[in-house]
Design a protein around this motif. Sequence first.
Motif, PDB file in Angstrom:
ATOM      1  N   VAL A   3      43.418  26.885 -47.163  1.00  0.00           N
ATOM      2  CA  VAL A   3      44.748  26.575 -47.882  1.00  0.00           C
ATOM      3  C   VAL A   3      45.904  27.197 -47.124  1.00  0.00           C
ATOM      4  N   THR A  43      45.336  22.902 -54.947  1.00  0.00           N
ATOM      5  CA  THR A  43      44.045  23.398 -54.284  1.00  0.00           C
ATOM      6  C   THR A  43      42.745  23.322 -55.232  1.00  0.00           C
ATOM      7  N   GLN A  97      38.440  22.364 -48.147  1.00  0.00           N
ATOM      8  CA  GLN A  97      38.252  23.744 -48.601  1.00  0.00           C
ATOM      9  C   GLN A  97      36.573  24.337 -48.484  1.00  0.00           C
TER      10      GLN A  97
END
Length: 736
Positions: free
Chosen positions: A538, A560, A651
């Motif tokens: 991130v 996110t 991620q």
Amino acid sequence: MMARIGVMTSGGDAQGMNAAVRAIVRSGIHSGAEVFAIKEGWAGAIAGQDHIVQLGWSDVSGILNKGGTVIGTARSLEFMTREGQLQAVANLIANGIDRLIVIGGDGSLTGSRQLCLSWSDYVEQLLSEGRITSDQAAAHPALHIAGIVGSIDNDMVGTDMTIGTDSALHRITEAIDAISSTAESHRRTFIIEVMGRRCGYLALMSAIAGGADYTFLPESPPRDGWEERMIDVLARGRAAGRRDSIIMVAEGAADRSGQPITATTIAQVLRERAGEEARITILGHVQRGGTPSAYDRWMATACGVEAVRRVLEAEPGSEPVLVGVHRDAVHTTPLVQAVEDTHRIAGLVADAEYQAAVEARGHGFTTMIDVYRMLIEAEPSVRPTPGARRIAIMHAGALAPGMNQLARVAVRSGLDRGYTMLAVRGGVPGLIAGDVDEVTWSDVEGMANTGGAAFGTRRFVPAESDLYQMARTIEQHNIDALLVMGGFHAYATVDMMERERRRYQAFDIPIALLPASIDNNLPGWPMAVGADTALNTVVDSIDMVRMSASASKRAFVVETMGRQCGFLPLVGGIAGGAEKAYLPETGLSLAELSTDVEALVDAFESGRTFYLAVMGEEASEHYTSDVVAKLFEAEGRGLYSVRQAVIGHVQQGGTPSPFDRINATRLAYQAVVNLDGQLKTGRSDYVAASSAAPTLLAPLRTVTDAMDWDNQRPHEQWWLRLRSVFDQLSRRPGQE
């Protein structure tokens, strides 16, 4: 008169110092104080004049992702003299500064405390010499100091981590991963020397994170005959099929007679006793360089905010404090105690009290040495004896970086204790289908630094109709204990098994549950395996977004992952320097968005060229990142442009961070120790990771009672305490 705070960085530089400086400046302004940078450390305090300058809010913009320190640092021999300290006091008083935050190592902090203790004597001398006025002397009767440790060595007692350590581990493990590739290609041994003159933290933790074969630490000198033991360990690894060997050595390593053990020494031993020409890599100051990691940014930020509070609230005569962290929470210790405890370790080593020196580093350091010795000293070709009991390993839930390290350490720990180790392939569906096979030492070779989950995993919670087949698989494969590693789906599955164990006798076996989730939404453990890697992804993405906007006036709304947990947007926003973070826990309202639009427009009208908002993917059902981006752009009326950036599944991918590898190692080892103990004593308990338990594992029900099952997150989340930190550093309308 408004309170004035001085901030300096002193001694060696460390990644993350700029994050601390930024936090101190903005938190100080937020608290109504004026903040002055003392450039070049104590050398700047002695020089005075343009070395002591006031900093405003925007003066620390854009420094969060920079390595080193923008206010400079130096080691000052003059500060060790009485006249040097006297001149520093004169310059501080001339600038109205009697509250000081020092970011540096133990030498800088020791000298700072001494100045604090001698302050009144220096003030009296300066007054008698006419160098300050009586009004100045009366206005500054005491110096209030807070220290923050900036050192990549992690060598200060009183804090779990020092600023720069995590970033240095990133540099080292990146080097190990790269070197391993070429070493494997040529069947070669590499010796890597890392920093750590008195502390072996970097050497130990990077050896664990990088899957190295041997290491040398200052606190734990090897016994006589280490040469043959090292060669034997390397030979066993090669016999088991390993093509490369990596040896880590701290720069301060020595044997028990005090003779230094250097990379050259080790290479000579390998040449003379094994006939092998090893290659040497001395990483040197590259360990201090580069962009700070996500952890070093948010940790340094939180410590900086707390340091400001401490110096502003300090009473006359109060003891200077060291501001650090303990179990991911800001923690303070009397500065003198921390310095004395740190210096005591060197004395223990000199007196050959090696075990005491190791224990003085803390329980975590001691445990990791034990884990490491197990990993390198076990026979890699060991096979369980006929009739050995069987432990199965299963991933469950979404993929998390570090799952492979969990499996690797669990397999090798189990084999070391004589168990047959089994892998359940494909998560819970694999258990239902009976997809289970035996795994050996070599099956998990090279998994320390790989992303993904080699044993497979799926987001799947079994239905009641699946339980019978799960029980049949456990019976058919003679599974005596089960280790489950994963996220919410893993916790929900094991919780169901525990509730149904009376109906299904096969479930009446020891089961250990470990957290692995990028969402960090699991009870009992502060950082699930995979969360740190996702957080770094991130922050890296935010850095690139910021760079892409450098040539234009632009706002970004970054989305996110995290589902109903706001860990990634909040902590990522702190580490990335966001102005706003939207969390599922707090949601969004039109009133809040209206205030944020006002702040956004004011920021660009005041000369800003970049604005960043970070939001979780489920922060709001209606006000999505797309909606928020369009709203921001519509209200800007051409003053700026707005872009949306959805980070997405990257991620979950990538190479696991050093923290996640170390975290996985500790958890997997302790889980196998627990299962081993249960099997030997005839117990069949369900346990889960718990930082509150001495053995890091607690009864499952104790842990899961803290889970908010409806929202798929714990009732209490430690990282929400960082919300106040974020709010102090985010820009408000009209703020310069």
